[in-house]
Enzyme design. Structure first.
Site, short mmCIF file in Angstrom:
data_model
loop_
_atom_site.label_atom_id
_atom_site.label_comp_id
_atom_site.label_asym_id
_atom_site.label_seq_id
_atom_site.Cartn_x
_atom_site.Cartn_y
_atom_site.Cartn_z
N ARG A 93 -5.02 3.62 11.74
CA ARG A 93 -4.75 3.56 10.29
C ARG A 93 -5.99 4.01 9.53
O ARG A 93 -5.89 4.73 8.53
CB ARG A 93 -4.35 2.13 9.89
N ASN A 147 6.24 0.68 10.08
CA ASN A 147 6.04 1.74 9.08
C ASN A 147 5.71 3.07 9.73
O ASN A 147 5.38 3.11 10.92
CB ASN A 147 4.90 1.32 8.15
N CYS A 169 11.79 -3.40 4.02
CA CYS A 169 10.46 -3.39 3.39
C CYS A 169 10.34 -4.64 2.54
O CYS A 169 11.28 -5.04 1.87
CB CYS A 169 10.34 -2.15 2.52
N ASP A 170 9.13 -5.21 2.53
CA ASP A 170 8.93 -6.42 1.72
C ASP A 170 8.37 -6.14 0.32
O ASP A 170 8.15 -7.05 -0.46
CB ASP A 170 8.00 -7.39 2.46
N HIS A 200 9.21 2.92 -0.31
CA HIS A 200 7.93 3.06 -1.02
C HIS A 200 8.00 4.18 -2.05
O HIS A 200 6.98 4.85 -2.34
CB HIS A 200 6.76 3.31 -0.01
N TYR A 264 4.07 1.68 -5.08
CA TYR A 264 3.62 2.81 -4.25
C TYR A 264 3.67 4.14 -4.99
O TYR A 264 3.05 5.12 -4.56
CB TYR A 264 4.43 2.89 -2.95
N ARG A 284 -8.63 0.76 2.98
CA ARG A 284 -7.81 -0.46 3.12
C ARG A 284 -7.78 -0.94 4.57
O ARG A 284 -7.79 -2.14 4.83
CB ARG A 284 -6.39 -0.17 2.60
#
Ligand code: NAD
Ligand code: G6P
Ligand code: MN
Length: 440
Positions: A93, A147, A169-170, A200, A264, A284
């Protein structure tokens, strides 16, 4: 009441304990006979698993518990597979985020170039899980958080069209909780909303009081215009970067005050601001490794050392409520209204029939019934077309191992200024991802 057997795939995830605590808290409405964990990183999973074993024992739930890296042992005899894998884990990531930033572009987990690279890694992982499930528990349902959900959903639609999988998705529910707070309701359950888009990448077209039907959009607009989804102090979430994201929704809202944006959208509508605001050396992913990941693994190690979870700071995680609600709705045919990522098939009437869209659905045992959205405005439709084309090209590129298609996908992404920059980013992503995907 029928008891379900649950497999958590990606057992070593930072969210696993949260799902288990949520399951334990909901046994009265969603009884469980067994919980298993599965991961392809045994040592990582073991730390989470041993701590969860202690939690389950202390709550004397009577639930059978095991963990394994063996697909057959994991996927046999289950009713639900709750999947949240991250191929390459957080160090990959970090690369997804930092490579685009090197070229002055948005570096984000699921959006833009980073999301595209992550999508190319995730597709094979999720297909592998789906194939194990289909082989060993053909009647099970997979509830997938892995994801980037938009790309993964497009891939499973194309490559496993009959698979029993729902992508979720939350984020919308987390924003709806913020809306409820702004409007002085006790929870998002008090609201009835309409939302549409890609994962998103969507908007609320309606927010109403569930009981009276009152249109709450004007009141909500007064707040969002000034503060976004943050509170009047610019706070409300636990972390600074999430507070900033919730506040920034104000700027996305300014573009179309007749609908409320997913947070997003900031990466597509204000990419320049996001780049200016993010450190290319500390993204992040670094925050998550130093924060959530460290915290969860430290706490699990502490539980194991003490042989007890009595003093743990691990707590029930709201993120988990959505997946538990979904499993319960399927198991007991509740027809609960939930946002899911499903084939459009006319739900958004002026948008591609075959797009995977995130829309409200009534959830039951034998499938879901999406609610009609109708026509959407030109601004949103234009943005959605562009982003959907990006996601389709990524899946094309994955299937065909096509450099050309992935270059097109990156060039078309609203987060990248030119084909030249897209190529520079692509060449770096290929190098960074060579043990996960290659192109011809
Ligand atoms: P993490 O890296 O802590 O955990 C992921 C786990 O998956 C790791 O233990 C890893 O070993 C395992 N894994 C990777 N590939 C695998 C494979 N092929 N088979 C089995 N296990 C595999 O990640 P995290 O921060 O806990 O997030 C987990 C996932 O959940 C991510 O994909 C994240 O984006 C996603 N997520 C999605 C939502 C959503 O709204 N859809 C919300 C939160 C998190
Ligand atoms: C939200 C999104 C998820 C995403 C997560 C990232 O919950 O809906 O899709 O994975 O944020 O959060 P993080 O804390 O890992 O940056
Ligand atoms: Mn999400």
């Amino acid at each position: 009441m029928k008891k379900s057997s649950i497999l958590i795939a990606g057992g070593g995830s930072t969210y696993t304990h949260g799902i288990i605590l949520m399951l334990l808290d909901n046994l009265h409405r969603f009884p469980i006979s067994e919980i298993k964990l599965y991961d392809n990183d045994g040592p990582r999973q073991e730390i989470i698993a041993k701590a969860c074993e202690i939690i389950l024992r202390e709550q004397s739930s009577g639930i059978k518990f095991s963990y394994t890296t063996d697909p057959q042992a994991a996927f046999s005899g289950v009713d639900f597979v709750m999947a949240h894998i991250r191929q390459g884990k957080l160090p990959m990531r970090e690369k997804d985020e930092k490579i685009p930033m090197k070229y002055g572009c948005v570096g984000q987990e699921t959006c833009g170039a980073g999301g595209i690279a992550y999508g190319m890694r995730s597709i094979s992982g999720v297909l592998e899980l789906l194939d194990y499930m289909t082989e060993y528990s053909p009647n099970a349902w997979m509830l997938n958080y892995s994801n980037p959900a938009a790309i993964v959903a497009e891939a499973t639609r194309r490559l496993r069209p009959t698979a029993r999988i729902y992508h979720i998705c939350d984020m919308p529910i987390s924003i709806e909780e913020a809306m409820a707070k702004i409007l002085h309701y006790s929870s998002a359950e008090d609201l009835e909303t309409r939302y549409y888009g890609l994962n998103h990448f969507g908007w609320w077209s309606s927010v109403r009081d569930k009981t009276t039907g009152e249109d709450l959009m004007p009141k909500l607009a007064e707040h969002v215009r000034q503060y976004g989804y943050a509170d009047e102090q610019g706070e409300g979430k636990e972390e600074i970067s999430w507070n900033e994201t919730f506040a920034k929704a104000r700027d996305s809202f300014a573009l179309d005050p007749s609908s409320f944006p997913n947070t997003y959208l900031q990466y597509y509508l204000y990419g320049d601001d996001m780049v200016a605001h993010t450190s290319p050396d500390h993204s992040r992913a670094n925050e998550v490794m130093e924060g959530r990941e460290k915290f969860v693994f430290d706490e699990c190690r502490k539980i194991i050392a003490e042989g007890s979870a009595e003093n743990t700071q691990l707590k029930i995680d709201e993120h988990a409520s959505y997946i538990v609600d979904l499993a319960q709705a399927i198991a007991f045919n509740t027809k609960r209204r939930m946002l899911l990522i499903v084939p459009n098939k006319g739900v958004i009437s002026n948008f591609d029939h075959d797009a995977m869209v995130e829309v409200p659905c009534l959830v039951g045992s034998e499938g879901v019934e999406p609610l009609a959205i109708g026509d959407i405005p030109t601004f949103q439709r234009g943005l959605l077309y562009q982003q959907h084309a990006v996601e389709k090209l990524v899946v094309d590129a994955w299937i065909e191992k096509s450099y050309q298609k992935l270059w097109q996908a990156l060039t078309l992404s609203k987060t990248i200024p030119s084909a030249k920059v897209a190529k520079l980013i692509l060449d770096d992503l290929i190098e960074a991802n060579k043990s996960y995907w290659t192109l011809n």
